[in-house]
Design a protein around this motif. Sequence first.
Motif, short mmCIF file in Angstrom:
data_model
loop_
_atom_site.label_atom_id
_atom_site.label_comp_id
_atom_site.label_asym_id
_atom_site.label_seq_id
_atom_site.Cartn_x
_atom_site.Cartn_y
_atom_site.Cartn_z
N ASP A 66 -45.35 26.91 -25.68
CA ASP A 66 -44.00 26.99 -25.15
C ASP A 66 -43.03 26.14 -25.96
O ASP A 66 -43.40 25.09 -26.50
CB ASP A 66 -43.96 26.53 -23.69
CG ASP A 66 -44.73 27.49 -22.79
OD1 ASP A 66 -45.05 28.59 -23.23
OD2 ASP A 66 -44.99 27.09 -21.63
N PRO B 108 -47.57 23.42 -15.43
CA PRO B 108 -47.95 24.83 -15.24
C PRO B 108 -49.07 24.95 -14.20
O PRO B 108 -49.79 23.98 -13.93
CB PRO B 108 -48.44 25.25 -16.63
CG PRO B 108 -47.86 24.27 -17.58
CD PRO B 108 -47.72 23.00 -16.82
N ARG C 158 -45.48 21.37 -20.59
CA ARG C 158 -45.50 22.77 -21.02
C ARG C 158 -46.86 23.12 -21.60
O ARG C 158 -47.64 22.24 -21.97
CB ARG C 158 -44.44 22.99 -22.10
CG ARG C 158 -43.05 22.60 -21.69
CD ARG C 158 -42.04 22.81 -22.80
NE ARG C 158 -42.39 22.23 -24.08
CZ ARG C 158 -42.19 20.96 -24.42
NH1 ARG C 158 -41.66 20.13 -23.55
NH2 ARG C 158 -42.52 20.52 -25.60
N GLU C 159 -47.12 24.42 -21.66
CA GLU C 159 -48.31 24.90 -22.37
C GLU C 159 -48.11 24.66 -23.86
O GLU C 159 -46.98 24.45 -24.32
CB GLU C 159 -48.54 26.39 -22.09
CG GLU C 159 -48.90 26.71 -20.65
CD GLU C 159 -50.32 26.33 -20.28
OE1 GLU C 159 -51.11 25.97 -21.18
OE2 GLU C 159 -50.63 26.38 -19.08
#
Length: 200
Positions: free
Chosen positions: A92, A10, A88-89
């Motif tokens: 997510d 991200p 991913r965060e």
Amino acid sequence: MEEQFILRVPPSIAERIERLLNENSSSSEDKSLDLSFSEDGRSGTFVIGNDHFPASLLDLPCVLESYKTYDDSVLIKTADIGQMIMVREEGDTAPDVVEYRHGLTPPMRDARKRRFRREPDLNPELVRRVERDLLNIMAGGTAENVDVEVAEQEEDGDEHARNARKKSAPAPIPKPDVPEAGANAGEPDRSESDESDDSM
């Protein structure tokens, strides 16, 4: 060749990684990077500083080539890249498939569906039977369960088929034998050999 992969993160993590690579490591708050995978080899954890992020290993829909250059004119291929690690965060959801649906660039969006041919639906029993028959033929035997039909053509039917294909061509119209006016006015007819003699 080298072993390479794509690391997709991200934007917030990308800024932190760029800061870590560009600045002196002692002045940066994110002093370490780490990537570890679980036993399945497809899911893992990406660590930057004290923050942990979930990561997944995904197959790309097509193989990418990686190049490097030393003089900005000659490119040297360094690797074929077929996998991507997607970070991913925390909130997510994890992808439920092994193959990533899109390529890396906008033209390759939904690449598997738009660019590649669909795999045919084959009956596994038919595939096994054909494989067995091919192995028998290669070993000098014959194929099993083969229906052989011998087609005999009738002479009458064959003649009718040939006659139906022939179309009567219209008879050519004869041209009148009238010499063209002014074409060879007063000159005798010359052959090609006479013309070649004039060049001497």
